[in-house]
Design a protein around this motif. Structure first.
Motif, PDB file in Angstrom:
ATOM      1  N   THR A   1     -47.675  -0.591 -15.302  1.00 14.81           N
ATOM      2  CA  THR A   1     -46.926  -0.918 -14.410  1.00 14.81           C
ATOM      3  C   THR A   1     -47.620  -1.624 -13.173  1.00 14.81           C
ATOM      4  O   THR A   1     -48.610  -1.036 -12.995  1.00 14.81           O
TER       5      THR A   1
ATOM      6  N   LEU B   1     -39.331  -3.411 -18.997  1.00 14.58           N
ATOM      7  CA  LEU B   1     -40.389  -2.918 -20.286  1.00 14.58           C
ATOM      8  C   LEU B   1     -39.352  -2.066 -21.002  1.00 14.58           C
ATOM      9  O   LEU B   1     -39.186  -2.005 -22.389  1.00 14.58           O
TER      10      LEU B   1
ATOM     11  N   THR C   1     -45.494   3.001 -20.446  1.00 14.28           N
ATOM     12  CA  THR C   1     -46.311   1.914 -19.534  1.00 14.28           C
ATOM     13  C   THR C   1     -47.437   2.778 -18.664  1.00 14.28           C
ATOM     14  O   THR C   1     -47.185   4.151 -18.561  1.00 14.28           O
TER      15      THR C   1
END
Length: 384
Positions: free
Chosen positions: A9, A37, A45
């Protein structure tokens, strides 16, 4: 064996190629990136941690709130939070996200970085503290009784935890390339993270992790899942991909004329993982199918820096080679963070999943069979 994909992230549009010094959190970018995502079939993530970076828990809560499937990996250094507090914070986030939290432990690979937040333990002591920390978390999540703890690094009495994870516990991830990392991760971790190395060296590391798990009495079915990280550089053709790779390398070296993200350090990195990458880089720029090491040397191996370069099919085949070694979690992040994530979701992740589905159905396609060899046989040949 399921294969899942991980990204990282990013809280704003700053990248290694176009850094924005001092950039604050950009809520719109963070939400857009997280949803990209989620929509492009990433499974996890990682919310990274650094002494000068944003708080992973706050970012993780934001990502969880705007996604539906994406699992949140919180990077945690034991020196930054007391384990009873971490147990509750992680479990709280797990409840808010509907059971989508993983914790990734960073023992600390650099004395200078650790000292920035008051941690002056030796490397061996940091690993010993991490081992104790993991045991405390597991006990805090599963015990229905008050906990008394008297260890080398932590002591507390009558701790009562009413904040439990959704599924009874939270997966624990450990990374590293040192003997202590293998020992602790093999014994305690649900996931073990590695940086991208050639197939032969990756297989050697996996064998050491599994040996540590066996020595700890874990059944073969209970060994840690292996997570391996790459920086894919993809384009429509091989020629275009390599041209793109060299443009990226030039920018990494010059950083557009700004202050270097990766300052020169004559002493080199302290952590074994970075040392291994730099040693492997001496063996050649391109290894195996498409593993490219100039990005490692250009950045001094500061973090995950090994590139995979090629057309979508070359990168799919390269990832499948690692799947054949036993890597269940594949981390892929690029250099143009948002747009690369979209490209991976369009071209790489579906291609890998298609190939695996065809294997499961007993099909052999051009993408799966090269020169008459099936993937598992190719991977064995590459690592032997």
């Amino acid at each position: 064996m399921p294969t899942e994909f991980i990204s990282v992230t990013f809280p704003n549009a700053s990248t290694e190629l176009a850094p924005i010094p001092g950039a604050p959190v950009d809520p719109d970018f963070l939400v857009k990136y997280a949803r990209a995502l989620d929509d492009n079939d990433f499974n996890y993530t990682l919310i990274p941690y650094g002494s000068s970076s944003f708080d992973p828990f706050t970012l993780g809560a934001t990502v969880a709130a705007v996604t539906k499937k994406l699992k949140i990996i919180i990077a945690l250094r034991p020196n930054t939070m007391y384990p009873t507090v971490a147990a509750k914070q992680l479990a709280t986030l797990d409840q808010l996200s509907g059971g989508r939290v993983v914790v990734h432990f960073i023992a600390g690979g650099d004395d200078v970085e650790q000292a920035r937040e008051g941690d002056f333990l030796s490397k061996d002591e940091r690993y010993a503290r991490q081992e104790e920390y993991i045991k405390i978390l597991r006990k805090a999540w599963t015990s229905s009784e008050p906990i008394n703890w008297e260890g080398k690094y932590y002591t507390f009495k009558d701790f009562r935890n009413n904040v439990k994870p959704v599924n009874g516990t939270i997966p624990v991830s450990v990374g590293g390339s040192s003997p202590e990392a293998y020992r602790i991760g093999g014994a305690l971790a649900d996931i073990f993270g590695l940086w991208g190395e050639p197939l032969k060296e990756t297989k050697e590391q996996i064998d050491r992790i599994y040996a540590a798990a066996d020595a700890a009495g874990r059944a073969p079915s209970d060994r840690p899942k292996i997570w391996v990280t790459f920086r894919p550089i993809v384009a429509e053709t091989e020629e275009l991909a390599w041209a793109k790779a060299h443009r990226i390398l030039d920018l990494l070296k010059s950083n557009r004329g700004g202050a270097p993200i990766y300052p020169n350090n004559d002493k080199g990195p302290q952590n074994v993982g970075s040392q291994r990458l730099l040693e492997i880089a001496k063996k050649g720029e391109v290894q195996d199918r498409a593993l490219w090491y100039p990005t490692v040397t250009a950045t001094g191996a500061r973090g995950a820096s090994t590139a995979l370069v090629g057309s979508p099919q070359i990168l799919i085949d390269s990832i499948l080679d690692y799947v054949d070694l036993g890597c269940e979690l594949i981390s892929i992040r690029g250099y143009d963070n948002y747009h690369d994530a979209l490209d991976y979701g369009r071209y790489i992740i579906p291609g890998v999943k298609k190939a695996l589905k065809e294997r499961a159905n007993g099909a052999v396609t051009n993408g799966e069979e090269v020169d008459g060899e099936r993937p598992a046989k190719r991977a064995r040949a590459l690592r032997e």
